[in-house]
Design an enzyme around this catalytic site. Structure first.
Site, PDB file in Angstrom:
ATOM      1  N   GLU A   1     -10.580   2.778  -1.536  1.00 22.11           N
ATOM      2  CA  GLU A   1     -10.142   1.457  -1.981  1.00 22.11           C
ATOM      3  C   GLU A   1      -9.786   0.513  -0.840  1.00 22.11           C
ATOM      4  O   GLU A   1      -9.993  -0.688  -0.937  1.00 22.11           O
ATOM      5  CB  GLU A   1      -8.940   1.595  -2.928  1.00 22.11           C
TER       6      GLU A   1
ATOM      7  N   ASP B   1      -8.184   6.111  -5.828  1.00 23.04           N
ATOM      8  CA  ASP B   1      -6.929   6.797  -6.148  1.00 23.04           C
ATOM      9  C   ASP B   1      -7.042   7.623  -7.429  1.00 23.04           C
ATOM     10  O   ASP B   1      -7.772   7.262  -8.360  1.00 23.04           O
ATOM     11  CB  ASP B   1      -5.793   5.782  -6.300  1.00 23.04           C
TER      12      ASP B   1
ATOM     13  N   ASP C   1      -5.478   7.991 -10.199  1.00 23.77           N
ATOM     14  CA  ASP C   1      -4.685   7.551 -11.330  1.00 23.77           C
ATOM     15  C   ASP C   1      -5.590   6.730 -12.231  1.00 23.77           C
ATOM     16  O   ASP C   1      -6.785   6.585 -11.980  1.00 23.77           O
ATOM     17  CB  ASP C   1      -3.451   6.762 -10.878  1.00 23.77           C
TER      18      ASP C   1
ATOM     19  N   GLU D   1      -5.845   3.556 -12.789  1.00 25.21           N
ATOM     20  CA  GLU D   1      -6.440   2.394 -12.134  1.00 25.21           C
ATOM     21  C   GLU D   1      -7.553   2.830 -11.186  1.00 25.21           C
ATOM     22  O   GLU D   1      -8.627   2.227 -11.131  1.00 25.21           O
ATOM     23  CB  GLU D   1      -5.360   1.623 -11.367  1.00 25.21           C
TER      24      GLU D   1
ATOM     25  N   TYR E   1       0.665  10.593  -2.427  1.00 26.55           N
ATOM     26  CA  TYR E   1       0.420   9.396  -3.228  1.00 26.55           C
ATOM     27  C   TYR E   1       1.715   8.867  -3.837  1.00 26.55           C
ATOM     28  O   TYR E   1       2.524   9.626  -4.363  1.00 26.55           O
ATOM     29  CB  TYR E   1      -0.588   9.712  -4.332  1.00 26.55           C
TER      30      TYR E   1
ATOM     31  N   ARG F   1       2.257   6.542  -6.267  1.00 23.75           N
ATOM     32  CA  ARG F   1       2.357   6.134  -7.677  1.00 23.75           C
ATOM     33  C   ARG F   1       2.309   7.398  -8.524  1.00 23.75           C
ATOM     34  O   ARG F   1       1.237   7.907  -8.840  1.00 23.75           O
ATOM     35  CB  ARG F   1       1.225   5.172  -8.049  1.00 23.75           C
TER      36      ARG F   1
ATOM     37  N   HIS G   1       0.537  14.162 -10.806  1.00 22.08           N
ATOM     38  CA  HIS G   1       0.591  14.187  -9.349  1.00 22.08           C
ATOM     39  C   HIS G   1       1.783  15.023  -8.907  1.00 22.08           C
ATOM     40  O   HIS G   1       2.634  15.406  -9.698  1.00 22.08           O
ATOM     41  CB  HIS G   1       0.789  12.771  -8.793  1.00 22.08           C
TER      42      HIS G   1
END
Length: 949
Positions: free
Chosen positions: A18, A104, A106, A108, A334, A336, A381
């Site tokens: 990203e 990532d 997740d 998103e 990570y 988030r 996570h």
């Protein structure tokens, strides 16, 4: 055959992440057969306006970017500022044998990976590569063990995106029509704003209560040492068995909640203290209990944001920006995550450091397990921790500044989570005495001693209340026993007043949203950033204060869109979205009920509960579409008006808040602007009367001894200024007209601090400095953009306002002898240096511009927002402002290549045409500028004449 083994036999692999920073770090961990490139966030999204929607779509689809009539199909477009990057990715993919989507792990990130696959249309094998830390081992394992794209996660993210688009694009225009242009509404942002407004309403309604108690200092008669003090301080607890009232016993209305307590006023408290002056006291009881405190769980997103706010003063957005940098550069996992779970590798690393740094006595026999996760956590996570199988101590990282501070916080918390409990003793001592009139008075003192600090050696959690006592605070009491005689050295009567509920801070608002299960931890930073940027909330210190504008917005939403800002409804909506993500409900029937209302999703009951998704409990009355089409019932003036008292009303107008008494165009009508940075609970009746008593918000400074004219300070359209009030009979028009002297305030002055002396000095400007050798007059003047010299049409900026009164002719001539510097910024040094921008890789500084301070890297300029200041802005915040400005900038058009020039005749014709074109452009530009000036003048006149509604 695994991707890794294929690589060993040649071929080229394209890995897309990203961010450029992450790409740079990962590239170093992969072999020469891999090309690592960044998507730079989302490459595709719903259109931001109708102009971006393909021509084949019409009607509501062009406005919403979602086809609500055909199962809510989203219309995706490649972002204008990402088209060049997409071309680059396609070119790289064309030369590759495999594609790894390494965004990532997740919801998103999964969606970004899906969009990349949809846009790039790869004809080579595609792998989804996931990892939660950027270390060599983690990256190599991720390459060796890819998975398929998780379409369910993508669908869940898409449903949220569509819901948020419908909410924002349907409700925001209502705010534009009924409150003010440029406002926005959002599924979580509006609820967060309501929380802040409701807390301010509680503060406004709050009535303080006064209460008194007694504090006694009692001596044991023994010589003390730190381990056994010779005295203790105790507070009066009961009188004849009746508990003495404390702050918690009063309600928000200032009244006692129960009559079972004794309320002491000043007179009673002082009389009681006097009646105990000669009393003998003795220890009535000593109660000792073991004290034990377990360590805190490792950080997840919200707890990291809360602690960084409490301990480091970071806002939620700044915390996530710094954490992002640490993650991308391989320092932490990570950031988030809803999880407090540590991997076996992480537990082993933490336990090893406990032994190494604190000794085996601080290590529990078994590893500590933290299994509690947030309800509906979106992904499994790990907790946020230092990366790797051996944690680097903060000193070993080489980090500096904010990154060092945040890494140290994460490191300490992680290590402490694997340490032993803190243990000790808590003691309560009751002391009894008899008043002169025979009443029993009991004092109480509490103490705590920590005999083994355990995890507190590494870390102690902060508190939202600055007056709260932290876990490692000890209070030692003397070693006394029941029946021991004590002497009262002093007994004092102490007065207290109850306080209104504290305003939210970023930390406490994040905590409140999470406890109410509203929104998701990964979005809290952007939510708080949005309500600050929109002007709904501003900061006073760390407190979040709602603006008067937010009162109007929340008032409208509560009265006409009540369910949309209902806390339980919003939380149930979150549950519904998570059911969709788990495959227990279907998105389309749910969206139909939300948007079109009851009956819109026949048969949706079979979709795992989606039938009641409109509100979660079957009382759905209508869809969003129906709500926003019935605007006739919304009275714009009513929803923006709030009674203050004494017939005074606070109104929120298009130009800001103001107080008003009476109706316009009627006798006795009064109106005064309200400072926009005034906290709503500070607008008392008394203050409103003061504002109305000053004509047009004027500040009277005194009388000019030379003219006898009244001098006032005002807040004008272009900022604060001072002026004189001329006599009534002064001619205002014609050849004998007299204009009042007027002067802008210096930047160092404010309306409430400027003095008469300051005003007279200001109005003495412009000052004639002298004339140059050619006889041209040089004057020193204070303009809209600061102090300057003027000689004919040649102006030169001055660096100091005081130079206007002190600069000599010789100094002025020296300034004019220098070549003129273009632009005011060149004349002033930067206000602050922030470091190197991670995107442009150029130095970023804060400068003072025409419209206030701004950050710049020499290419992009971004004005500081409400809540930012030169003193507090961090490098990360500066980089963020520049990134936002770049994202909003229109895409640069690629210049068309000019045809080859074949002959001399063609060259001549081209030159002639160019000259004509240039002349035409100049004429057109001149006309445009003239028309623009005229339009601006008309607009300014219209604004000046218009009254806020």
């Amino acid at each position: 055959m695994s991707p890794t083994s294929e690589t060993a036999h040649g071929g080229r692999r394209l890995v897309i992440v990203e961010s450029p920073a992450k790409a740079k770090t990962i590239k170093g961990y992969l072999g020469p057969g891999y090309v690592v490139e960044a998507s730079v966030g989302h490459i595709r999204d719903l259109p931001s306006g109708a102009a971006e929607v393909p021509e084949k779509y019409t009607g509501e689809v062009r406005r919403l970017g979602v086809d609500v009539e055909h199962d809510f199909q989203p219309i995706y477009v490649v972002n204008a500022d990402k088209k060049a990057q997409v071309r680059k990715l396609k070119e790289l993919l064309a030369e590759s044998d495999e594609l790894f989507l390494a965004t990532d792990e997740d919801r998103e990130g999964e969606a970004i990976a899906w969009h990349l696959q949809e846009v790039l249309k790869p004809k080579v094998p595609v792998h989804r590569m996931v990892f939660h830390e950027i270390t060599k081992d983690a990256i190599q394992q991720a390459v060796a063990n890819p998975r398929e794209l998780n379409k369910r996660m993508v669908d869940a993210q898409e449903t949220r995106r569509i819901l948020d688009r419908l909410y924002g694009y349907e409700v925001s225009p209502v705010l534009w029509k009924k409150v003010m242009r440029g406002l926005s509404a959002g599924r979580v942002q509006s609820v967060a704003t309501r929380l802040v407004v409701e807390r301010e309403r509680e503060r406004i309604a709050f009535r303080s209560a006064e209460y008194w108690d007694l504090t006694g200092t009692f001596a044991t008669g023994r010589a003390g040492d730190p381990s056994d003090p010779s005295s203790l301080t105790a507070r009066l607890a009961t009188v004849d068995g009746k508990r003495v009232a404390q702050g918690r016993d009063f309600g928000a209305d200032g009244r006692l909640k129960s009559e079972s307590v004794l309320h002491l006023d000043e007179e009673k408290a002082r009389a009681l203290a006097a009646s105990l002056a000669d009393t003998s006291f003795a220890v009535r009881s000593v109660e000792s209990k073991p004290y034990r405190r377990s360590p805190y769980a490792p950080f997840r997103t919200t707890t990291l944001q809360q602690e960084a706010s409490r301990k480091l003063g970071f806002g939620a957005k700044a915390t996530m920006q710094v954490a992002q940098k640490l993650y991308e550069n391989g320092f932490i996992t990570y950031m988030r995550t809803d999880s407090t779970v540590l991997s076996e590798t992480a537990v082993a690393a933490a336990r090893a450091q406990v032994t190494q740094l604190y000794g085996a006595d601080y290590l529990p026999e078994k590893p500590r397990v933290y299994a509690g996760k947030v309800k509906n956590a979106q992904e499994a996570h790990e907790a946020i921790r230092p990366s790797g199988d051996r944690f680097r101590t903060p000193a070993e990282t080489g980090l500096t500044g904010d990154q060092f501070k945040l890494y140290e916080l994460i490191w300490k918390r992680t290590v402490a989570s694997q340490m032993k409990d803190a243990t000790g003793n808590s003691v309560t001592v009751k002391i009894a005495g008899t008043t002169a009139d025979g009443r029993d008075a009991e004092f109480s003192a509490s103490g705590k001693t920590i005999t083994f600090h355990g995890f507190m050696k590494a870390y102690v959690e902060g508190a939202d209340d600055p007056n709260a006592e932290l876990d490692d605070r000890e209070r030692r009491l003397p070693q006394v026993a029941q029946g021991d005689a004590l002497t009262a050295d002093e007994i004092t009567a102490d007065g207290h007043a109850t306080k209104p509920p504290a305003r939210y801070t970023e930390a406490s608002l994040v905590k409140e949203l999470e406890e109410r299960e509203i929104g998701r931890p990964s979005t809290y930073a952007s939510i708080i950033g949005t309500i600050l940027d929109r002007g709904y909330v501003f900061k006073k210190g760390t407190a979040l204060v709602p603006s008067f504008l937010s009162f109007a917005v929340v008032n409208l939403l509560e009265k006409h869109f009540g369910r949309l800002v209902d806390y339980d409804f919003t939380a149930r909506m979150e549950d519904d979205l998570d059911r969709i993500a788990r495959g227990e409900a279907q998105a389309v029937p749910w969206l139909k009920r939300f948007y079109f209302g009851e009956g819109a999703s026949a048969g949706a009951g079979a979709a795992g509960g989606a039938a009641d998704a409109g509100n979660g409990d079957g009382d759905h009355l209508g869809g969003l579409k129906e709500l926003v089409t019935d605007l006739g019932a919304i009275d714009a003036r009513e929803i923006s008006s709030f009674p203050v008292g004494n017939d005074i009303v606070l109104r929120v107008g298009r130009y800001g808040p103001y107080v008003e008494r009476g109706e316009k165009d009627q006798d006795g009508h009064q109106r005064a602007d309200v400072p926009e940075d005034l906290a709503p609970d500070e607008l008392t009746v008394e203050y409103a009367e003061e504002l109305l008593a000053k004509p047009s918000g004027d500040f009277e400074l005194g009388v000019d001894p030379a003219t006898g004219h009244q001098i006032v300070a005002k807040d004008g359209r272009y900022g604060p200024y001072v002026t004189e009030i001329l006599p009534e009979d002064t001619p205002k028009t014609g050849k004998n007209a007299v204009k009042p002297r007027t002067a802008s305030l210096f930047k160092s002055m404010t309306l409430d601090t400027v003095t008469l002396e300051d005003a007279l000095r200001l109005m003495s400007l412009p000052r004639v400095v002298g004339t140059d050798p050619e006889g041209v007059e040089i004057t020193a003047q204070n303009g809209r953009y600061g102090p300057y010299l003027k000689k004919g049409t040649d102006s030169r900026s001055l660096t100091d306002e005081e130079q206007l009164f002190s600069i000599t002719l010789e100094e002025a001539l020296a300034i004019y002898a220098q070549p003129k510097q273009r632009g005011r910024a060149a004349a002033k040094p930067p206000l602050k240096e922030l470091g190197t921008d991670p995107v442009s890789e150029k130095p970023v500084v804060v400068k003072d511009g025409r419209f206030g301070p701004y950050v710049t890297d020499g290419e992009t300029n971004a004005t500081l927002r409400t809540g930012d200041s030169v003193e507090t802005i961090t490098p990360e915040r500066g980089y963020e402002l520049l990134a936002e400005k770049r994202a909003k900038a229109p895409a640069k058009k690629t210049a068309k290549k000019a045809p080859a020039k074949k002959t001399a005749a063609k060259k001549t014709a081209t030159k002639t045409a160019a000259k004509k074109t240039t002349a035409a452009k100049k004429t057109a530009a001149k006309k445009t500028a003239t028309a623009g000036t005229a339009t601006a003048k008309k607009t300014a006149a219209k604004k000046t004449a218009a009254q806020p509604e």
